[in-house]
Scaffold this motif. Structure first.
Motif, PDB file in Angstrom:
ATOM      1  N   PRO A  12       0.811  -1.220   0.000  1.00 17.03           N
ATOM      2  CA  PRO A  12       0.000   0.000   0.000  1.00 17.03           C
ATOM      3  C   PRO A  12       0.847   1.274   0.000  1.00 17.03           C
ATOM      4  CG  PRO A  12       0.007  -0.988   2.189  1.00 17.03           C
ATOM      5  CD  PRO A  12       0.780  -1.917   1.304  1.00 17.03           C
ATOM      6  N   VAL A  13       0.345   2.299  -0.709  1.00 14.66           N
ATOM      7  CA  VAL A  13       0.947   3.641  -0.609  1.00 14.66           C
ATOM      8  C   VAL A  13       0.256   4.302   0.577  1.00 14.66           C
ATOM      9  CG1 VAL A  13       1.298   5.861  -1.758  1.00 14.66           C
ATOM     10  CG2 VAL A  13       1.251   3.754  -3.118  1.00 14.66           C
ATOM     11  N   ILE A  14       0.942   4.416   1.699  1.00 19.90           N
ATOM     12  CA  ILE A  14       0.230   4.898   2.893  1.00 19.90           C
ATOM     13  C   ILE A  14       0.180   6.418   2.967  1.00 19.90           C
ATOM     14  CG2 ILE A  14       0.494   2.846   4.359  1.00 19.90           C
ATOM     15  CD1 ILE A  14       2.783   4.546   5.769  1.00 19.90           C
ATOM     16  N   ILE A  15       1.084   7.100   2.319  1.00 17.58           N
ATOM     17  CA  ILE A  15       1.092   8.565   2.374  1.00 17.58           C
ATOM     18  C   ILE A  15       1.682   9.112   1.081  1.00 17.58           C
ATOM     19  CG2 ILE A  15       2.259  10.557   3.449  1.00 17.58           C
ATOM     20  CD1 ILE A  15       1.840   9.423   6.078  1.00 17.58           C
ATOM     21  N   ASN A  41       4.000  19.962   3.512  1.00 18.74           N
ATOM     22  CA  ASN A  41       3.435  18.782   4.151  1.00 18.74           C
ATOM     23  C   ASN A  41       4.619  17.822   4.380  1.00 18.74           C
ATOM     24  OD1 ASN A  41       2.364  16.110   4.111  1.00 18.74           O
ATOM     25  ND2 ASN A  41       0.442  17.010   3.417  1.00 18.74           N
ATOM     26  N   VAL A  42       4.931  17.526   5.655  1.00 19.45           N
ATOM     27  CA  VAL A  42       6.176  16.798   5.959  1.00 19.45           C
ATOM     28  C   VAL A  42       5.899  15.504   6.724  1.00 19.45           C
ATOM     29  CG1 VAL A  42       8.439  16.929   7.105  1.00 19.45           C
ATOM     30  CG2 VAL A  42       7.442  18.990   6.124  1.00 19.45           C
ATOM     31  N   THR A  43       6.568  14.439   6.315  1.00 12.34           N
ATOM     32  CA  THR A  43       6.520  13.168   7.039  1.00 12.34           C
ATOM     33  C   THR A  43       7.943  12.810   7.455  1.00 12.34           C
ATOM     34  OG1 THR A  43       4.685  12.460   5.648  1.00 12.34           O
ATOM     35  CG2 THR A  43       5.819  10.733   6.881  1.00 12.34           C
ATOM     36  N   VAL A 148       9.781   5.905  -0.906  1.00  9.77           N
ATOM     37  CA  VAL A 148      10.656   5.127  -0.025  1.00  9.77           C
ATOM     38  C   VAL A 148       9.841   3.977   0.562  1.00  9.77           C
ATOM     39  CG1 VAL A 148      11.950   5.191   2.147  1.00  9.77           C
ATOM     40  CG2 VAL A 148      12.178   7.068   0.502  1.00  9.77           C
ATOM     41  N   ILE A 149      10.338   2.779   0.388  1.00  9.24           N
ATOM     42  CA  ILE A 149       9.654   1.606   0.948  1.00  9.24           C
ATOM     43  C   ILE A 149      10.062   1.473   2.402  1.00  9.24           C
ATOM     44  CG2 ILE A 149       9.376  -0.903   0.793  1.00  9.24           C
ATOM     45  CD1 ILE A 149       9.755  -0.632  -2.229  1.00  9.24           C
ATOM     46  N   ILE A 158       4.708   1.887   1.272  1.00  9.53           N
ATOM     47  CA  ILE A 158       5.531   2.911   0.617  1.00  9.53           C
ATOM     48  C   ILE A 158       5.014   4.311   0.940  1.00  9.53           C
ATOM     49  CG2 ILE A 158       4.247   2.682  -1.573  1.00  9.53           C
ATOM     50  CD1 ILE A 158       6.997   3.301  -2.975  1.00  9.53           C
ATOM     51  N   ILE A 159       5.931   5.241   1.087  1.00 12.50           N
ATOM     52  CA  ILE A 159       5.594   6.662   1.218  1.00 12.50           C
ATOM     53  C   ILE A 159       6.111   7.347  -0.039  1.00 12.50           C
ATOM     54  CG2 ILE A 159       5.993   8.787   2.525  1.00 12.50           C
ATOM     55  CD1 ILE A 159       6.367   7.073   5.035  1.00 12.50           C
ATOM     56  N   ASN A 160       5.203   7.966  -0.792  1.00 12.66           N
ATOM     57  CA  ASN A 160       5.627   8.724  -1.973  1.00 12.66           C
ATOM     58  C   ASN A 160       5.926  10.163  -1.564  1.00 12.66           C
ATOM     59  OD1 ASN A 160       5.459   6.619  -3.760  1.00 12.66           O
ATOM     60  ND2 ASN A 160       3.346   7.062  -4.373  1.00 12.66           N
TER      61      ASN A 160
END
Ligand SMILES: Cc1cc2nc3c(=O)[nH]c(=O)nc-3n(C[C@H](O)[C@H](O)[C@H](O)COP(=O)(O)OP(=O)(O)OC[C@H]3O[C@@H](n4cnc5c(N)ncnc54)[C@H](O)[C@@H]3O)c2cc1C
Length: 439
Positions: A12-15, A41-43, A148-149, A158-160
């Motif tokens: 899944p692409v979570i973010i 928007n920062v993770t 990044v996986i 994954i986070i795109n």
């Protein structure tokens, strides 16, 4: 080696985020807070359950690299995020005033207070944080890292991101994204140390002991048969009464060489050897140094202290001459007056000092990994030689570089996410508004 073929699977692409910061150490927390305050928007993902990286997981005696020092004055060359962090720590009595040692000065802090203050800063600034989460791979499209996986207790996902800041200390993302790198100098890195704290120390008795005197005690213990790999030491009084922080161990492989910090077998050996040395040094201190008679080990860093791993090659590679000549670059994004602090083969630390009262600058190009368009590197893995990294790696400098990376990421969003296309003048202008010192 025997192998198996792992079946492919959907994840899944979570973010989908503007800016992804990998690693929440000095550089990562500074970068994430800064980018978020700029409106991105920062993770942030961090493999431990708290921020601070080396500052909290290894534990340090003090923030180094803040000041340029002369006989008359102690002047900051790192401000911005570092200054704010110190102000916050004061609220919890988690910091001491600057103290002079050798030809420099640093600021002692309390590790638990730092974890709390870092949580406050990151949540107040609106960063989306994932603790206990490790970056394990990247998805690349042409010269951009698109995602990044990650792996954590929820599984693999994954986070795109449009722009990624690699603040992993080890340059994990830049390396996985295809940037060239060196590990130290031909594989020789600075020797690591296990850091620890001792309580029940009679502070009044030890407060005037000099570094040379500690060295004398360790030399005497060596003569008496204690096998001590290092005699130079950093022993710092902390904000907790009766508790001191000790930087005295030195971990080498059995053949005397440095460990490879990217090999788990060698890291495992280093952790075990480090804890053995902690109790060896504790025994020596109790036996030889007045004031330590009743002292006990209360804390050992949860991670061996790695001074140096991958040095990512960027658009400019800062070198020893740049540092020692106090070179001033037009594309300055951070300053430092820390000497070359080399933890090499001998049992003493080698210090090479820069001109008192002066400082050198770090150019923006050291944050841009070769071969990639949308990744910035921040912290101890920026683009330097092995020698220059012996200065740039200290925490205050990593925070200043992190602040620059966070600001540059914001500007890159307006340039098709290309970190090379931003305006340096605009970057410097925003940094100065953020109270950064640029000389
Ligand atoms: C033994 C020792 C003593 C030192 N003494 C001092 C001192 O007294 N004063 C001083 O100022 N500096 C000192 N330093 C140097 C300084 O502390 C560090 O170089 C600096 O803090 C590094 O900051 P950083 O953010 O670049 O990296 P780190 O502090 O290494 O932070 C990187 C973060 O990224 C996380 N991470 C790594 N890989 C991944 C991944 N794949 N996915 C998710 N998260 C990841 C890590 O868990 C960590 O939290 C010392 C260093 C050592 C090792």
């Amino acid at each position: 080696m025997k192998t198996i073929m792992e079946p492919s699977r959907e994840i899944p692409v979570i973010i989908e985020t503007d800016v992804l910061v990998v690693g929440g150490g000095s550089a990562g927390m500074s970068a994430a807070v800064t980018a978020s305050r700029m409106g991105c928007n920062v993770t942030l993902i961090e493999k431990f359950g708290f921020l601070g990286g080396t500052l909290t997981s290894v534990t340090l005696g003090s923030f180094c690299g803040i000041f340029t020092v002369t006989d008359e004055a102690i002047k900051p060359v790192v401000k911005g995020f570092q200054e704010e962090l110190i102000e916050r720590l004061k609220r919890y009595e988690g910091v001491l005033p600057p103290h002079r040692w050798l030809k420099t000065a640093s600021v002692s802090y309390d590790i638990s207070c730092l974890k709390k203050v870092a949580d406050e800063l990151i949540t107040e600034s609106g960063v989306c944080v994932f603790y206990h989460t490790q970056a394990v791979s990247v998805v690349k499209e042409n010269k951009k890292v698109k995602g990044v996986i990650i792996e954590n207790k929820d599984g693999r996902s994954i986070i795109n991101a449009k722009v990624i800041i690699d603040a992993s200390g080890d340059g994990d993302i830049a390396a996985m994204g295809g940037a060239p790198y060196e590990i130290g100098s031909n594989g020789i890195t600075q020797f690591p140390s296990s850091m620890f704290r001792m309580a029940n120390v009679e502070i009044e008795k030890i407060v005037h002991i000099t570094r040379d005197e500690y060295q004398g005690y360790f030399q005497k213990a060596k003569k008496d048969g204690y096998s001590l790999p290092r005699v130079s030491s950093g022993i710092h009084i902390t904000p907790l009464y009766g508790v001191v922080h000790l930087n005295v161990t030195k971990i080498a492989r059995e053949d005397g060489n440095t460990i490879n910090p990217l090999r788990v077998e060698e890291l495992t050996y280093a952790e075990i050897e480090g804890r053995r040395q902690v109790f060896l040094y504790a025994e020596v201190l109790r036996k030889y140094v007045p004031g330590f008679e009743k002292a006990r080990v209360v804390d050992i860093g949860s991670h061996i202290g790695i001074r140096e791993a991958r040095l990512i090659k960027g658009d400019y590679i800062l070198n020893e001459k740049d540092v020692l000549s106090c070179r001033k670059f037009d594309d300055v994004i951070a300053c430092s007056a820390w000497p070359l602090e080399m933890h090499g083969e001998k049992d003493e630390t080698k210090w090479v000092w820069i001109e008192p009262g002066d400082f050198y600058t770090i150019p923006y190009r050291c944050l841009i990994p070769q071969n990639i368009e949308n990744v910035l590197i921040a912290g101890r893995n920026i683009s330097t030689t092995h020698e220059a990294q012996a200065s740039t790696r200290v925490s205050a400098v990593c925070m200043a570089v992190g602040q620059a990376a966070g600001t540059a990421a914001y500007l890159a969003l307006k340039c098709d996410n290309n970190v090379r296309d931003i305006s340096i003048k605009e970057l410097q202008g925003f940094l100065q508004k953020g109270n950064a010192f640029l000389g």
